[in-house]
Design an enzyme around this catalytic site. Structure first.
Site, PDB file in Angstrom:
ATOM      1  N   HIS A  20       0.829  -1.207   0.000  1.00 54.29           N
ATOM      2  CA  HIS A  20       0.000   0.000   0.000  1.00 54.29           C
ATOM      3  C   HIS A  20       0.862   1.255   0.000  1.00 54.29           C
ATOM      4  CE1 HIS A  20      -0.513   0.993   4.608  1.00 54.29           C
ATOM      5  NE2 HIS A  20       0.732   0.761   4.300  1.00 54.29           N
ATOM      6  N   CYS A  28       5.377   6.746   4.390  1.00 48.76           N
ATOM      7  CA  CYS A  28       4.347   5.791   3.931  1.00 48.76           C
ATOM      8  C   CYS A  28       3.886   6.104   2.518  1.00 48.76           C
ATOM      9  CB  CYS A  28       3.135   5.828   4.860  1.00 48.76           C
ATOM     10  SG  CYS A  28       3.554   5.607   6.579  1.00 48.76           S
ATOM     11  N   HIS A  32       5.089   0.280  -0.233  1.00 49.46           N
ATOM     12  CA  HIS A  32       5.719  -0.664   0.693  1.00 49.46           C
ATOM     13  C   HIS A  32       4.680  -1.705   1.120  1.00 49.46           C
ATOM     14  CE1 HIS A  32       3.748   2.236   3.316  1.00 49.46           C
ATOM     15  NE2 HIS A  32       3.715   1.288   4.228  1.00 49.46           N
ATOM     16  N   HIS A  34       3.205  -4.818   4.141  1.00 50.53           N
ATOM     17  CA  HIS A  34       3.129  -5.304   5.519  1.00 50.53           C
ATOM     18  C   HIS A  34       2.531  -6.702   5.500  1.00 50.53           C
ATOM     19  CE1 HIS A  34       3.604  -1.242   7.232  1.00 50.53           C
ATOM     20  NE2 HIS A  34       2.738  -0.829   6.318  1.00 50.53           N
ATOM     21  N   HIS A  71      -1.790 -10.569  -0.967  1.00 48.24           N
ATOM     22  CA  HIS A  71      -0.885 -10.466  -2.116  1.00 48.24           C
ATOM     23  C   HIS A  71      -1.414  -9.540  -3.206  1.00 48.24           C
ATOM     24  CE1 HIS A  71       1.110 -13.651  -0.003  1.00 48.24           C
ATOM     25  NE2 HIS A  71       2.136 -13.508  -0.804  1.00 48.24           N
ATOM     26  N   GLU A 147      -0.686  -4.126  11.841  1.00 49.73           N
ATOM     27  CA  GLU A 147       0.206  -3.852  10.719  1.00 49.73           C
ATOM     28  C   GLU A 147       1.588  -4.273  11.204  1.00 49.73           C
ATOM     29  OE1 GLU A 147      -0.487   0.084   8.298  1.00 49.73           O
ATOM     30  OE2 GLU A 147       1.347   0.277   9.443  1.00 49.73           O
TER      31      GLU A 147
HETATM   32 ZN   LIG Z   1       2.278   0.971   5.580  1.00 52.35          ZN
END
Ligand SMILES: [Zn+2]
Length: 161
Positions: A20, A28, A32, A34, A71, A147
């Site tokens: 995201h 952010c 990247h 998580h 994914h 997260e």
């Molecule tokens: Zn993030």
């Protein structure tokens, strides 16, 4: 007296790994990923068989929801700062001077304003309520989205008896 059941997504393997971008924040704002875990807490009274809700019903519903997210690139359809354009089988995201193009099949568009843990928890809570019939003695439900380990958001909904 109050009682509840709880599912820990890390231990029950209700997880998803996704990418995201949160353009409103500098770090952010770079693409990247998580690994997320989804938790659920159902507060209510046990029925005549002694259960609040069958764990397997709860886990199956959560697994179905997270399988849609797993994914994939999570895209907030209602973001005020992300412009989304569909071009053939691609999706183009523009935000604050940056442009990304992804294959449509690698993405999931979500009806939320941000893909923060808070908003993902809100989305999952809503999807969960649409998916299962809650027992009549349910007082509240809470969905948690972590997260990574040790940080996450919780969203709950309380029902009137
Ligand atoms: Zn993030």
């Amino acid at each position: 007296m109050s009682s509840y059941i709880y599912i820990d997504g890390w231990k029950s393997n209700i997880r998803f790994s996704s990418a995201h971008i949160i353009p409103e924040y500098e770090k952010c704002g770079r693409l990247h990923g998580h690994t997320y875990a989804v938790h659920a807490k159902i507060i209510g009274k046990p029925d005549e068989k002694g259960i609040i809700l069958d764990f397997s019903i709860l886990k199956d519903a959560l697994r179905e929801i997270v399988s849609i997210l797993d994914h994939r690139v999570l895209i907030p359809e209602k973001s005020g700062v992300v412009t989304i354009e569909r071009e053939n089988d691609s999706i183009k995201l523009s935000s604050l001077g940056k442009t990304y193009v992804f294959p449509m099949n690698d993405c999931v568009l979500l009806p939320i304003s941000s893909t923060s843990a808070e908003k993902l928890a809100q989305y999952i809570l809503k999807a969960f309520m649409e998916k299962i019939t809650l027992p009549k003695h349910t007082e509240s439900i809470e969905i948690g989205v972590d997260e990574g380990f040790g940080q996450g958001a919780r969203m709950s909904k309380t029902f009137q008896e």
